[in-house]
Design a protein around this motif. Structure first.
Motif, PDB file in Angstrom:
ATOM      1  N   LEU A 190      10.550   4.149  -9.597  1.00 12.83           N
ATOM      2  CA  LEU A 190      11.031   3.125 -10.522  1.00 12.83           C
ATOM      3  C   LEU A 190      11.336   3.794 -11.851  1.00 12.83           C
ATOM      4  CD1 LEU A 190       8.392   0.361  -9.708  1.00 12.83           C
ATOM      5  CD2 LEU A 190      10.791   0.392  -8.990  1.00 12.83           C
ATOM      6  N   ARG A 191      12.625   3.910 -12.136  1.00 13.21           N
ATOM      7  CA  ARG A 191      13.066   4.536 -13.385  1.00 13.21           C
ATOM      8  C   ARG A 191      13.681   3.477 -14.273  1.00 13.21           C
ATOM      9  NH1 ARG A 191      14.393  10.565 -13.838  1.00 13.21           N
ATOM     10  NH2 ARG A 191      14.997   9.995 -15.927  1.00 13.21           N
ATOM     11  N   THR A 231       4.722   8.410 -15.865  1.00 14.14           N
ATOM     12  CA  THR A 231       5.106   9.308 -16.951  1.00 14.14           C
ATOM     13  C   THR A 231       6.243   8.670 -17.738  1.00 14.14           C
ATOM     14  OG1 THR A 231       5.927  11.522 -17.532  1.00 14.14           O
ATOM     15  CG2 THR A 231       6.734  10.587 -15.476  1.00 14.14           C
ATOM     16  N   ALA A 232       6.351   9.078 -18.988  1.00 17.56           N
ATOM     17  CA  ALA A 232       7.492   8.643 -19.814  1.00 17.56           C
ATOM     18  C   ALA A 232       8.489   9.768 -20.004  1.00 17.56           C
ATOM     19  CB  ALA A 232       6.993   8.163 -21.178  1.00 17.56           C
ATOM     20  N   THR A 233       8.163  10.977 -19.533  1.00 18.78           N
ATOM     21  CA  THR A 233       8.992  12.137 -19.862  1.00 18.78           C
ATOM     22  C   THR A 233       9.250  12.975 -18.625  1.00 18.78           C
ATOM     23  OG1 THR A 233       6.962  13.272 -20.534  1.00 18.78           O
ATOM     24  CG2 THR A 233       8.301  12.310 -22.273  1.00 18.78           C
ATOM     25  N   ALA A 234      10.198  12.545 -17.829  1.00 17.46           N
ATOM     26  CA  ALA A 234      10.572  13.322 -16.643  1.00 17.46           C
ATOM     27  C   ALA A 234      12.067  13.162 -16.394  1.00 17.46           C
ATOM     28  CB  ALA A 234       9.783  12.850 -15.421  1.00 17.46           C
ATOM     29  N   GLU A 280       0.385  10.623 -16.711  1.00 16.61           N
ATOM     30  CA  GLU A 280       1.153  11.756 -17.248  1.00 16.61           C
ATOM     31  C   GLU A 280       1.530  12.706 -16.112  1.00 16.61           C
ATOM     32  OE1 GLU A 280       2.155  11.375 -20.134  1.00 16.61           O
ATOM     33  OE2 GLU A 280       0.686  10.085 -21.113  1.00 16.61           O
ATOM     34  N   ALA A 281       2.160  12.147 -15.090  1.00 18.15           N
ATOM     35  CA  ALA A 281       2.390  12.875 -13.837  1.00 18.15           C
ATOM     36  C   ALA A 281       3.366  14.030 -13.973  1.00 18.15           C
ATOM     37  CB  ALA A 281       2.882  11.900 -12.765  1.00 18.15           C
ATOM     38  N   HIS A 282       4.128  14.103 -15.073  1.00 14.99           N
ATOM     39  CA  HIS A 282       5.015  15.256 -15.243  1.00 14.99           C
ATOM     40  C   HIS A 282       4.228  16.565 -15.309  1.00 14.99           C
ATOM     41  CE1 HIS A 282       3.929  13.938 -19.345  1.00 14.99           C
ATOM     42  NE2 HIS A 282       3.893  15.241 -19.605  1.00 14.99           N
ATOM     43  N   ARG A 308       0.836  -1.218   0.000  1.00 15.82           N
ATOM     44  CA  ARG A 308       0.000   0.000   0.000  1.00 15.82           C
ATOM     45  C   ARG A 308       0.865   1.260   0.000  1.00 15.82           C
ATOM     46  NH1 ARG A 308      -5.278  -1.741   0.767  1.00 15.82           N
ATOM     47  NH2 ARG A 308      -5.241  -3.963   0.292  1.00 15.82           N
ATOM     48  N   ARG A 309       1.827   1.299  -0.912  1.00 15.86           N
ATOM     49  CA  ARG A 309       2.763   2.412  -0.982  1.00 15.86           C
ATOM     50  C   ARG A 309       2.385   3.389  -2.085  1.00 15.86           C
ATOM     51  NH1 ARG A 309       8.951   0.718  -0.797  1.00 15.86           N
ATOM     52  NH2 ARG A 309       9.042   2.988  -0.517  1.00 15.86           N
ATOM     53  N   ARG A 310       3.131   4.473  -2.129  1.00 15.40           N
ATOM     54  CA  ARG A 310       3.047   5.421  -3.233  1.00 15.40           C
ATOM     55  C   ARG A 310       4.217   5.155  -4.169  1.00 15.40           C
ATOM     56  NH1 ARG A 310       0.661  11.007  -0.483  1.00 15.40           N
ATOM     57  NH2 ARG A 310      -1.252   9.989   0.252  1.00 15.40           N
ATOM     58  N   VAL A 311       3.907   5.066  -5.480  1.00 19.24           N
ATOM     59  CA  VAL A 311       4.883   4.628  -6.470  1.00 19.24           C
ATOM     60  C   VAL A 311       4.909   5.632  -7.620  1.00 19.24           C
ATOM     61  CG1 VAL A 311       5.545   2.792  -8.078  1.00 19.24           C
ATOM     62  CG2 VAL A 311       4.480   2.206  -5.877  1.00 19.24           C
ATOM     63  N   LEU A 312       6.111   5.987  -8.060  1.00 23.21           N
ATOM     64  CA  LEU A 312       6.285   6.809  -9.256  1.00 23.21           C
ATOM     65  C   LEU A 312       7.028   5.990 -10.293  1.00 23.21           C
ATOM     66  CD1 LEU A 312       6.314   9.376 -10.972  1.00 23.21           C
ATOM     67  CD2 LEU A 312       8.291  10.162  -9.645  1.00 23.21           C
ATOM     68  N   CYS A 313       6.369   5.727 -11.436  1.00 23.92           N
ATOM     69  CA  CYS A 313       6.970   4.969 -12.538  1.00 23.92           C
ATOM     70  C   CYS A 313       7.371   5.933 -13.646  1.00 23.92           C
ATOM     71  CB  CYS A 313       5.961   3.972 -13.108  1.00 23.92           C
ATOM     72  SG  CYS A 313       6.039   2.336 -12.385  1.00 23.92           S
ATOM     73  N   VAL A 314       8.669   6.028 -13.885  1.00 22.51           N
ATOM     74  CA  VAL A 314       9.182   6.813 -15.011  1.00 22.51           C
ATOM     75  C   VAL A 314       9.746   5.810 -16.006  1.00 22.51           C
ATOM     76  CG1 VAL A 314      10.721   8.668 -15.736  1.00 22.51           C
ATOM     77  CG2 VAL A 314       9.736   8.700 -13.431  1.00 22.51           C
TER      78      VAL A 314
END
Length: 772
Positions: A264-265, A211-214, A176-178, A43-49
């Motif tokens: 996760l990049r 996002t794919a662009t950060a 699209e989080a950027h 139950r975490r917060r995740v940023l996928c780039v």
């Protein structure tokens, strides 16, 4: 409640869902599983780039399926811990996806259905379905709800829907989080409202941003906002982001944490793309090259332009050369955009000729090419747009990515840069106007009170809303009275970052035969470095690595066709028919319709400043800082061509002008006078005189004000000398009203009204250029 999770069994279930989504044999990448595991189990917060086509949507659809069925132990809450209203009988509540474009929503709804997931959308296009959808959410009949970021600040949605939605959400996805970050290439103020949503979520609700662009700066900014409740520990854990370790399958990147957010990049190489830049002499060569070689590019694709006018021009020319193409921009209505998108998806057309309005959200896996007719101002924006191509290609098949830069690109960049966040005094004037009103003011009601165009005013109000200085309510906007700080230093840093991106884009556009000191030769490696990809390396495919594979020649016939097309002169100037609202509030006694006896007729300009053909010549003549000079012969010839076509074309003037009136100019008196004189000479028409402005500096010198501010400044600012008034009173036909530039169109409108009141039977506006 304590639950032990069999993570291996859970991964098997996750891959079963993936196979329903992507087909038999599909397997999760290691980082896809790590994201799903973090969301569903921890139950975490995740940023996928991750690169375009990597499978970010698979992460949230698979996670949704597992959470909704209670696969990670949520199926049996304790007796004193009942499932919240809106959750499924077995598991978590619905997934909420904040998604920027309707096109993206349509694609995601279709993808969800393939995985057996019920998805619905709430957006401006389906207002009549909101009540039904809300009821379905309460009945747990909806697994995924997609909403636009603009919905988050709609007063009814924010006050009546959002609180209960946040209380029942099982997973929040920020696509699209950027767009959350003002450092990003596509910052949208409405995305900042997501912070309110995050604060209102139940403790332990997982959050996924993709996002794919950060680059690193944007990644850190987004992660900090995701983890706003744990900012005190951000400094200690920030280093983990840059110390990521390689994924075990070699196809993923690294994982790091910024406070409690898992980042996760992955590597950003697109092995199906081969990139090239063609340095051609001029606009006609670029358009001629496109018309001559478009049919040799693989499959169907996208031709990007920098302006709406260029998209329309390019599509028209390509159609004249026998190609099936469609124009696509933010000015197209939704039905037209949908139809154009579908025609491209169905390969009924060779290309969409589009502005950046076609970007995030359009998904055609077999897109064969992306051509840019003009360079975007940011390498990150460029990477995002070219990422539309080649998603489903493998083996030795490539999608072609071609950039055709032009010298006019930088003038267009400067124009869009001028629309950035307003100066502090402009912001303070808006806050003061709201405070003094003591009631809600709509954007239209604010316009006469402040010197900002509507688009900039609306963007600024959204930022102020997120900052707490104003609030959107029924009827408009109100000031909250909360202290507010104008962060000039941050805005300056953002502006410097934008300028640096433009310089990098100039370096990217250097022809293959030339090198740039300190920059990678490989084009894909260059873009990956711009995105801070630590695994960037030469691609072996681009025109620098493998040599050029595209022809650079343009046949004489194609070049002549392009030159003839671009050499056409003539753009219609539509007359104004309504006065701006709220003029009475600033002492101008005008409202409603402009009377037919005070209107101008439809007019003409030689071209737009943004035109591919005439644009460069007109910018050289009328651009900021250009010296005043007599009308040059080539533009004079264009003026005569416009008048000839106006007299004999498919939409001719109602009657031949019987005289000429000039709008006297304080900045370009020689240019305007010589233009009027040349027309009088060639047309054998009397030069009746000029209307005189009453200001020392034209209104445009103070900035690009809105329509109400323009009319306030122009109202009663012009006078017709007695000899001109006398000449007008006896006329039996229209007068030709000559000016150098039409921007807002209000100068021509106000002067035409003056001439009509002085006795002119009709007024035909003629300008050298228009900005619209």
């Amino acid at each position: 409640m304590s639950v032990t999770v069999d993570r291996e069994a859970l991964r098997e279930r996750a891959e079963q869902v993936l196979q329903r989504l992507a087909g038999p044999g599909a397997r999760l990448r290691d980082d896809q599983w790590r994201a799903i595991e973090a969301l569903v189990v921890d139950r975490r917060r995740v940023l996928c780039v991750q690169r375009t086509g990597w499978g970010k949507s698979a992460v949230y659809f698979v996670a949704t399926a597992l959470l909704r069925t209670g696969a990670a132990g949520t199926a049996s809450p304790a007796a004193d811990d009942p499932a919240p209203a809106g959750s499924s009988a077995a598991g978590a509540g619905p997934t909420v996806i904040v998604s920027p474009l309707l096109a993206l929503m349509r694609n995601q709804v279709a993808a969800a259905e393939r995985a057996g997931i019920q998805a619905r959308t709430i957006n401006s296009a389906n207002l009549e379905e909101w009540d039904t959808i809300s009821a379905e959410i309460r009945d747990s009949a909806v697994d995924v709800l997609l909403i636009s970021p603009e919905r988050l600040n709609n007063p009814d949605f924010r006050d009546n829907v959002l609180p209960s939605l946040a209380a029942t959400t099982g997973l929040l996805v920020i696509d699209e989080a950027h767009c959350v970050s003002d450092w990003g290439h596509d910052f949208r103020p409405d995305y900042r409202r997501i912070r309110t949503f995050l604060h209102d979520l139940r403790p332990g609700t997982p959050v996924l941003a993709t996002t794919a662009t950060a680059n690193t700066r944007v990644t850190d900014d987004v992660a900090e906002q995701l983890d706003a409740t744990s900012s005190a520990t951000s400094a200690t854990n920030n280093a983990a982001t840059s110390n990521a370790t390689a994924g075990s399958d070699g196809g993923d990147g690294g994982a790091g944490t910024l406070a409690d957010t898992l980042v996760l990049r992955g590597p950003l190489d697109r092995q199906s793309l081969r990139l090239a830049v063609l340095d051609l002499p001029g606009a006609a060569h670029r358009l001629g090259w496109l018309a001559e070689h478009l049919d040799t590019l693989p499959g169907s694709g996208i031709v990007y332009t920098l302006t709406v006018a260029a998209a329309a021009e390019t599509a028209e020319f390509l159609r004249s050369r026998g190609y099936a193409v469609a124009a696509y921009s933010g000015q197209s209505d939704d039905a037209q955009r949908r139809a154009a998108e579908q025609d491209l998806l169905d390969n009924k057309i060779k290309a969409l000729v589009a502005t950046s309005a076609l970007g995030m959200g359009f998904d055609k896996p077999d897109l064969g090419f992306v051509v840019h007719l003009g360079a975007p101002p940011s390498p990150i924006a460029y990477y995002q747009q070219v990422g539309r191509a080649g998603r489903a290609l493998d083996g030795d098949r490539y999608a072609d990515v071609v950039l055709l830069p032009g010298p006019e690109d930088q003038a267009i960049w400067r124009y869009f840069a001028s629309l950035a966040f307003p100066r502090e005094e402009q912001v303070r004037s808006v806050l003061a106007a709201l405070e003094q009103a003591g009631r809600p003011l709509s954007t239209q009601a604010l316009e006469p009170l402040v010197d900002l165009r509507r688009t900039r005013l609306e963007l600024m109000l959204k930022v102020l809303d997120v900052d707490g200085a104003v609030r959107r309510v029924r009827g408009g906007w109100v000031a909250t009275g909360q202290p507010w700080h104008y962060d000039a230093a941050r805005l300056e840093r953002v502006a410097q970052a934008r300028a640096a991106e433009q310089q990098i884009m100039r370096q990217y556009a250097v022809p293959a035969a030339e090198t740039v000191a300190g920059r990678p030769d490989c084009r894909m490696e260059f873009l990956r470095h711009c995105l801070d990809d630590p695994q960037a390396q030469p691609c072996g495919r681009c025109d620098r690595c493998a040599g050029g594979w595209l022809p650079t020649e343009v046949s004489p016939e194609a070049l002549r066709a392009a030159e003839t097309f671009l050499g056409r002169a003539g753009v219609e100037i539509a007359p104004k028919k309504l006065w701006p609202t709220g003029l009475e509030a600033v002492g101008v006694p005008l409202r409603g319709r402009i009377g037919p006896d005070e209107q101008a007729l439809p007019g003409r300009a030689v071209g737009r400043l943004s035109d591919l053909g005439w644009g460069s010549r007109l910018r050289d003549l009328l651009g900021p800082g250009r010296p005043d000079a007599a009308l040059p012969p080539d533009v004079a010839a264009g003026v005569i061509d416009v008048l000839r076509d106006w007299a004999r074309g498919s939409q001719p003037w109602p009657a031949r002008p019987v005289g000429i009136v000039a709008v006297a100019s304080r900045t370009r008196p020689q240019l305007v006078a010589s233009t009027a004189g040349r027309i009088a000479e060639v047309g054998r028409l009397p030069l009746l005189g000029a209307v005189e402005p009453g200001w020392a500096q034209p209104p445009s010198a103070a900035g690009r004000g809105n329509s109400a501010q323009r009319v306030r400044t122009l109202h009663d600012a012009f006078t017709a000398p007695p000899e001109l008034a006398a000449a007008l009173s006896g006329l039996t036909g229209p007068v030709l009203l000559v000016d150098d530039l039409v921007d807002s169109g209000w100068t021509m409108t106000v002067v035409a009204r003056l001439l009509r009141q002085a006795g002119a039977p009709a007024v035909l506006p003629l300008a050298l250029a228009t900005t619209n």
